[in-house]
Write a protein that holds these residues in place. Structure first.
Motif, PDB file in Angstrom:
ATOM      1  N   ASP A  13      53.275 111.107 -44.969  1.00  0.00           N
ATOM      2  CA  ASP A  13      52.200 112.267 -44.867  1.00  0.00           C
ATOM      3  C   ASP A  13      53.073 113.777 -44.254  1.00  0.00           C
ATOM      4  O   ASP A  13      52.317 114.685 -44.354  1.00  0.00           O
ATOM      5  N   ARG A  59      52.714 104.953 -40.027  1.00  0.00           N
ATOM      6  CA  ARG A  59      51.796 105.731 -39.338  1.00  0.00           C
ATOM      7  C   ARG A  59      51.398 106.934 -40.243  1.00  0.00           C
ATOM      8  O   ARG A  59      52.040 107.830 -40.532  1.00  0.00           O
ATOM      9  N   MET A  60      50.212 106.607 -40.807  1.00  0.00           N
ATOM     10  CA  MET A  60      49.307 107.854 -41.635  1.00  0.00           C
ATOM     11  C   MET A  60      48.189 108.232 -41.254  1.00  0.00           C
ATOM     12  O   MET A  60      47.454 107.396 -40.555  1.00  0.00           O
ATOM     13  N   PRO A  61      47.707 109.500 -41.929  1.00  0.00           N
ATOM     14  CA  PRO A  61      46.425 109.721 -41.486  1.00  0.00           C
ATOM     15  C   PRO A  61      45.371 108.667 -41.784  1.00  0.00           C
ATOM     16  O   PRO A  61      45.580 108.112 -42.717  1.00  0.00           O
ATOM     17  N   HIS A  64      47.246 107.584 -37.591  1.00  0.00           N
ATOM     18  CA  HIS A  64      48.412 107.573 -37.456  1.00  0.00           C
ATOM     19  C   HIS A  64      48.734 106.608 -36.333  1.00  0.00           C
ATOM     20  O   HIS A  64      49.543 106.482 -35.648  1.00  0.00           O
TER      21      HIS A  64
END
Length: 221
Positions: A13, A59-61, A64
């Motif tokens: 991200d 951990r991504m949008p 997260h």
């Protein structure tokens, strides 16, 4: 993989890090066929391009938390033949165990701050694409800590060292060199690990790693 040309989908991200990785991988002979900044974009890119390897941050949008590794587990279930290399700052032992639940072949999990050279990362990509296993030692340690420790606790310190190196994909010869012991001594330790875990030994290093990691994955609560 065509003529050694590695096709990669990259999920990260951070735009700056993502663009930098695309440039670095391109310079090393890899083709980044798609990039993704969210888990849904990652799933769509893998479905469309069927890459050799998907590089996934945990951990991504939008939250997260664990979207990336959730997507990796989904890719593993949906798309046979696509290697998964989790590349993160964090160790998520429970999700790692789920990712390994159906076998460790074609799975990698590296920690960003511990990869010292681009060549190490590219080598890991190729190993995962070829069906190998690449795990950071800290990931293995966390898996072992997370499980019911009865069998793990039966290992001697040297057997535990051998198990961790096996899980990282080292051959008996490589383990012997790293631990400064004879290859025959390593063979005895490997046999002891399998005996204590109730696993049948195999001549193939990757099958050994797969069996050991399957056991560790199954015992993570």
């Amino acid at each position: 993989m065509i003529n050694g040309h590695l096709r990669v989908v990259l999920a990260e991200d951070s735009v700056v890090l993502r663009d930098g990785m695309v440039e670095l991988l391109g310079a090393r002979g890899c083709e980044v066929v798609a990039t993704a900044g969210t888990a849904p974009e990652l799933l769509a890119a893998v479905a469309e391009h069927r890459p050799d390897v998907a590089v996934v941050d945990i951990r991504m949008p939008p939250t997260h938390t664990d979207e990336g590794i959730r997507a990796a587990v989904e890719i593993r279930a949906r798309t046979a033949g696509v290697g998964i290399l989790v590349f993160s700052q964090h160790v998520e032992a429970a999700w790692a165990s789920r990712l390994l639940a159906d076998g460790a072949a074609g799975i990698g999990y590296l920690l960003k701050e511990r990869v010292a050279r681009t060549s190490e990362f590219v080598d890991a990509l190729h190993r995962v694409a070829d069906g190998g296993t690449v795990l950071d030692p800290e990931v293995v340690t966390q898996l072992m800590r997370g499980g019911r420790r009865r069998r793990v606790d039966t290992l001697t310190p040297r057997e535990r060292d051998v198990l961790e190196l096996m899980a990282q994909g080292h051959s008996n010869r490589s383990i012997a060199a790293l631990l400064v012991v004879s290859e025959r001594a390593v063979e005895k330790h490997v046999a002891a690990v399998f005996t204590k875990f109730g696993l049948r030994a195999s001549d193939a290093d990757n099958r050994r790693v797969k069996a050991v990691l399957n056991y560790l994955a199954e015992t993570v609560s």
